[in-house]
Each structure stands twice: as C-alpha cells, then as structure tokens.
Design an enzyme around this catalytic site. Sequence first.
Site, PDB file in Angstrom:
ATOM      1  N   GLU A 248      83.381  32.547  21.686  1.00 51.87           N
ATOM      2  CA  GLU A 248      83.336  31.537  20.626  1.00 51.87           C
ATOM      3  C   GLU A 248      84.091  30.288  21.083  1.00 51.87           C
ATOM      4  OE1 GLU A 248      84.963  31.017  16.055  1.00 51.87           O
ATOM      5  OE2 GLU A 248      83.978  32.886  16.601  1.00 51.87           O
TER       6      GLU A 248
ATOM      7  N   SER B 156      89.571  31.852  17.261  1.00 51.65           N
ATOM      8  CA  SER B 156      88.993  33.149  17.611  1.00 51.65           C
ATOM      9  C   SER B 156      88.305  33.039  18.963  1.00 51.65           C
ATOM     10  CB  SER B 156      87.994  33.582  16.547  1.00 51.65           C
ATOM     11  OG  SER B 156      88.645  33.787  15.314  1.00 51.65           O
TER      12      SER B 156
ATOM     13  N   ARG C 131      78.182  29.952  14.055  1.00 50.57           N
ATOM     14  CA  ARG C 131      78.950  29.154  15.017  1.00 50.57           C
ATOM     15  C   ARG C 131      78.067  28.331  15.951  1.00 50.57           C
ATOM     16  NH1 ARG C 131      81.382  30.543  11.480  1.00 50.57           N
ATOM     17  NH2 ARG C 131      83.208  31.884  11.386  1.00 50.57           N
TER      18      ARG C 131
END
Length: 300
Positions: A292, A222, A173
């Site tokens: 995130e 998320s 990520r």
Amino acid sequence: MADALTGLPPLEGSVKRGGSLADFTWFRCGGPAEWLVKPSDIEDLSQFLSQLDPAIPVLPVGVGSNLVVRDGGVRGVVVRLPKSFADIKIEDDHRVRAGGAAMGITVASKARDAGIAGLEFLRGIPGTTGGAVRMNAGAYGREAKDILIEATLVLRDGTVETWPLEKFDYNYRHSAVPEGAVVVDALFQGEPGDPEKIGAEMDRIAAEREASQPLRSRTGGSTFKNPPGHKAWELIDAAGCRGLTIGGAQVSEKHTNFLLNIGGATAADIEALGEEVRRRVFEHSGIELEWEIRRVGDAR
C-alpha cells in the site's frame, strides 16, 4: 522559455536542485529529488507543467506519510504543494472545499467547527487532501470516495480539469488519476451534525490510533493492503514477523502492518524488510500481500 540556471521552465514558486525528501517523509530516509518544485498557485503550476519537457517525469508528493523514497533519489521533478494550497472553505449544503495540501485532520476539524458530520474519519488519515483523493484513502469504515463530489487536477501537460467523483473510477486504495497529475483542490459532501458529537467521534478515532499504531515512531501508513476477507496485520503476525528486523528497519511490535525506521535505516532496509514479510506471509498462508505504501525513485 527555460530558466537559464535550471534548464526548467520559469516558476513563481521555488525550485531546488537536489531538494531533500528525507526531511519531510515520515520514514526520514531516502535520496533527494533531482528538482523539488513548489508552485505558488494553480496557474503557476499549470504554466510550469505546460512548458516542461514531456520526457521529464513528474511526481507529486504530500507529507510523505505513505511513501518510501529509494536511496538513489527521484529523477525529474517532484512537486510539493506549499501552504498556499492548504485553504479550507465551508460552502453551502454542508460542503467543504479543501486545497490539495490541506491535512486530513485540519479538514475534519474545520468541518466539526461548522457542524458538518461525515468527515470525521479524515482525523485518522495522516496525509493531505491531494493524497487522500489520489489513493482513495480510508479509515474507520469510510473512504475518500464516500465524501468526494469533485476534485481539481493539474495534468502532466498543464491542463486544469475538474473531475466528478465518477471519473476517478475508485476502488480499494486506487484511482484513475494519471501519472504526473497533481490534485490541487477537492470538494467534499458532509451532513448536518452536532459539533460536540462530531468532536467526540474524532477524539475516539485519535485515541484508537494512539492505542493501536506506532504514531511516535519514524514510520509510514499501513504498509500492505488488506487482502479480500483478511487483515494484513493478522497475516503478518501469524507468519511470525512481529518485531522482525533488517538493518535499521523493523516490523512494529505494536501493529505489524507498520514498518519502522528504528535508527539509521536506509530505504533499501525498509523495502527489503517489506519484501521479506511478503515472502513469509505467502509461505505461511498462500496469500500474496500487495504494497500500500508507494515506493518511488532509484536504488542507490
């Protein structure tokens, strides 16, 4: 030359002072952009950024599926690519070129129709191509880095560069895309496949998401990254956070790594709830969850 009305460089596209971000971000809350800018094409964006005062911050946003905009709004320029950046073209050797504003589901569907496999996982990513490239978005066992050949960026100073995969220095990520740079185009590599089988896999992904995630709620993607060797949702659940609320924000009872705006939540509610979840998980397991979802802007 700056525009006399805005004090910003001229732009063929649109410029709106105090442009709403809550209108399109998935949480449907948070403050406005000082300036919301929608360029008409790559050259327009490049010219604008090259003439923009370097002291003015620039924040690119897609559809806001992975974003909390704080209640005080975002200072400087927020760049949102319009539909003119959403073109998708099928190229030789089972490659797909997608504009930065093209949605993951649309890219996957075009690939399916062309008999190109390997991009099915984009069906499960609720954001744009630009966002997926920037954050190495992933789902169902694959990530952007697994299919990316190259991408075109307009840097903060207006320079247009094409970066090969290696230059992104991808990890989980995260990428090396610098602050203020806008991903305007990406080239993905697929492989030959049967459209029916590709479609069946996309349907499976869609059904799995529908069954496990609160897709019909005001939410983000998320909330926290999965720590090495763990699943964030399991840690959150074990710490007793399922259904936890602060103000109008709630930890989803369907999938605990999703936060919800259950009605009238402020961005401060959502961020405070996320921090409370982090505190409880650390207290329970000793593991520190990392956000995130991006949190941007100023508190009120």
